[in-house]
Write an enzyme that holds these catalytic residues in place. Sequence first.
Site, short mmCIF file in Angstrom:
data_model
loop_
_atom_site.label_atom_id
_atom_site.label_comp_id
_atom_site.label_asym_id
_atom_site.label_seq_id
_atom_site.Cartn_x
_atom_site.Cartn_y
_atom_site.Cartn_z
N CYS A 188 0.67 -1.37 0.24
CA CYS A 188 0.13 -0.08 -0.37
C CYS A 188 0.87 1.43 -0.20
CB CYS A 188 -1.10 0.32 0.87
SG CYS A 188 -2.16 -1.20 1.35
N LYS A 204 6.08 -4.07 -4.77
CA LYS A 204 7.53 -3.73 -4.89
C LYS A 204 8.27 -3.76 -3.63
CE LYS A 204 11.18 -1.95 -6.27
NZ LYS A 204 12.00 -2.43 -7.41
C1 G6P Z 1 9.24 -8.03 -3.84
C2 G6P Z 1 9.73 -7.44 -5.14
C3 G6P Z 1 11.04 -8.19 -5.62
C4 G6P Z 1 12.01 -8.48 -4.44
C5 G6P Z 1 11.77 -8.73 -3.43
C6 G6P Z 1 12.09 -8.39 -1.85
O1 G6P Z 1 8.77 -9.84 -3.85
O2 G6P Z 1 8.53 -7.70 -6.62
O3 G6P Z 1 11.61 -8.02 -6.38
O4 G6P Z 1 12.97 -9.29 -5.06
O5 G6P Z 1 10.00 -7.96 -2.88
O6 G6P Z 1 11.58 -7.44 -1.57
P1 G6P Z 1 13.53 -6.22 -1.06
O7 G6P Z 1 12.87 -4.53 -0.38
O8 G6P Z 1 13.68 -7.50 0.43
O9 G6P Z 1 14.62 -6.55 -2.10
#
Ligand code: G6P
Length: 595
Positions: A2, A590
């Site tokens: 969100c 994200k």
């Molecule tokens: C989500 C995003 C990925 C990311 C993952 C871990 O699934 O779409 O792109 O790799 O979260 O996020 P972080 O912020 O911990 O790297």
Amino acid sequence: MCGIFAVSGEETKAGEMVLRGLKKLEYRGYDSWGVAVRTETSGSIDIAKEVGKISSVKRTFSASSESMGHTRWATHGGVTKSNAHPHKVGRVTIVHNGIFENYEAWKKKLVGTHHGASVKFKSETDTEVIAGMMSEQITRLRDNEITSKKISEIIRKVCAEIQGRFAILVMVEGVPGIFAARRGSPLIIGRGEKETFIASDIPAFLERTNVVNYLDDDELVYISGGKAEFSNLRTGERVKKRNVTVKWRVEEAEKGEFPHFMIKEIFEQKDTIARAINHEDKMLVKAAKLLHSANGAYFVACGTAHKVAMAAEYFFSEVAGRKINVVPASEMPSFEKFVNKKTVIIAVSQSGETADVLEILERGKKRGAKILALTNVESSSIARMANVHLPIHAGPEKAVASTKAATAQMALLFLLAFADSNQINFGRFVLRSTAASINDLLNPRYEDRIRRVAKRIIKHDNLFIIGRGSLYPMALESAIKIQEVSYIHAQGFAAGELKHGPIALIEKGTPCLVLGDDQETVSNATELKARGAFIIGVSPTKQSVFDEWLRVPDCNGAQAIATIIPVQILAYHLAVLRGLDPDMPRNLAKSVTVK
Ligand code: G6P
């Protein structure tokens, strides 16, 4: 997940401003949106909300100098207009990020007890229950008792009942200003001259100010015009905050001449890899010392960051002769019994806010473990929990698919492996030449070449990727990149595992990406080709078995960093050729701030 954005100031078009700010938070992923404004004329709080994308929404709101809004990624309750935030019960309007784990018990309690009349909940959300709890308390007060001080007290009381992580914003009819509280979900306060902002991420207000205060866990802020008052959410005591000037530039958070953030961020790798290793030796030595002191080290991460950690497992093994366990954060509970005060947990996270990682760190800390963190957001919860934090300096990454953050993380972990074996200078030398050759590689001709390859395979529904050594995790990461933006079923394998099952899936024409040109991988490619596969090699040298070849520079041990880049470009073009928006893939977010 969100997105939250609010403003209180002198503006009379606060609603429109909030709508603009929410559009800048679109990258976080969402399925519906809503905006609340305190109307100048009557003081009532009006709400507009809808299901769908906010990007094309053009609308006006009543004149107002206070407004807050929300983009929702559904957790409790389906994607409907009534479940979209803000939620209003009585005088209270609220937006919320996170999960109120014990909301059902409270919902039952509230129905029938709301000052004698039952609260008729209009949504299936946990959020509306929070508004109900606050409203129930307000209805016990006389009008002249309803002050900002009293509302802060009510927020404190209600938050004490909430189990789970949250960030909430509250507006109350009859009380000017906006209240916000957090426990586990990010909120940042932007300090303009005559206006104050609250957002889940800086780009929402960056065009107006780069001076911020970071709200910490268990803190409450009350903003009104240019003023912000901070207090402890548990005790009510005043808290003094430091003004921090952030270095992000507006252009960094905008697409510029690029059609999408994803391709912009892929091209930024010309600089970001070199930037990631621009750390003073003493920080790297400090991190290496922490590893030396460990008896057992674990990488914990999610998604792409987890694949980066898997590559780093190879770097540490090859360069420093150190074995580090790699566990997806969500699986770590099975291994927590091995975590003690001699353990180092290495958290890798772009956002620094991923809920699964945060939870492991909190529990690890309780068991006495030390934390080393690599994040892209220096003020993030994970960064602030760490004993040693190494920022990756990649600048804002807005496309859901992680690209420049992943290679920056790999570069820094590669360097750390060298620091661990007292060879920082040599590690830097290898990475600088890797960065320079990537700089040469990333040009429009290269992109064009990859677009042509994408066209050749666009009609296929299945795609397989193989790699060996540190290119095995890159095969897994390649699959994630392709799946998430193009929705093509892609799967990565360790090249040597091919004969143990996956080869049964190969049919005439099945596209297979072969990462690397070592002899064994090339013979695996030959086996694939013998079964009809269409081979796309990604490697420094061209091999006769390749039907298509995407050249990457020879980067010594840092090959994983260079090899993933053409695959990122391929994934991007597969998405674009399929008419999809690579920046906002369906169902994904994200920053995954809920478990
Ligand atoms: C989500 C995003 C990925 C990311 C993952 C871990 O699934 O779409 O792109 O790799 O979260 O996020 P972080 O912020 O911990 O790297």
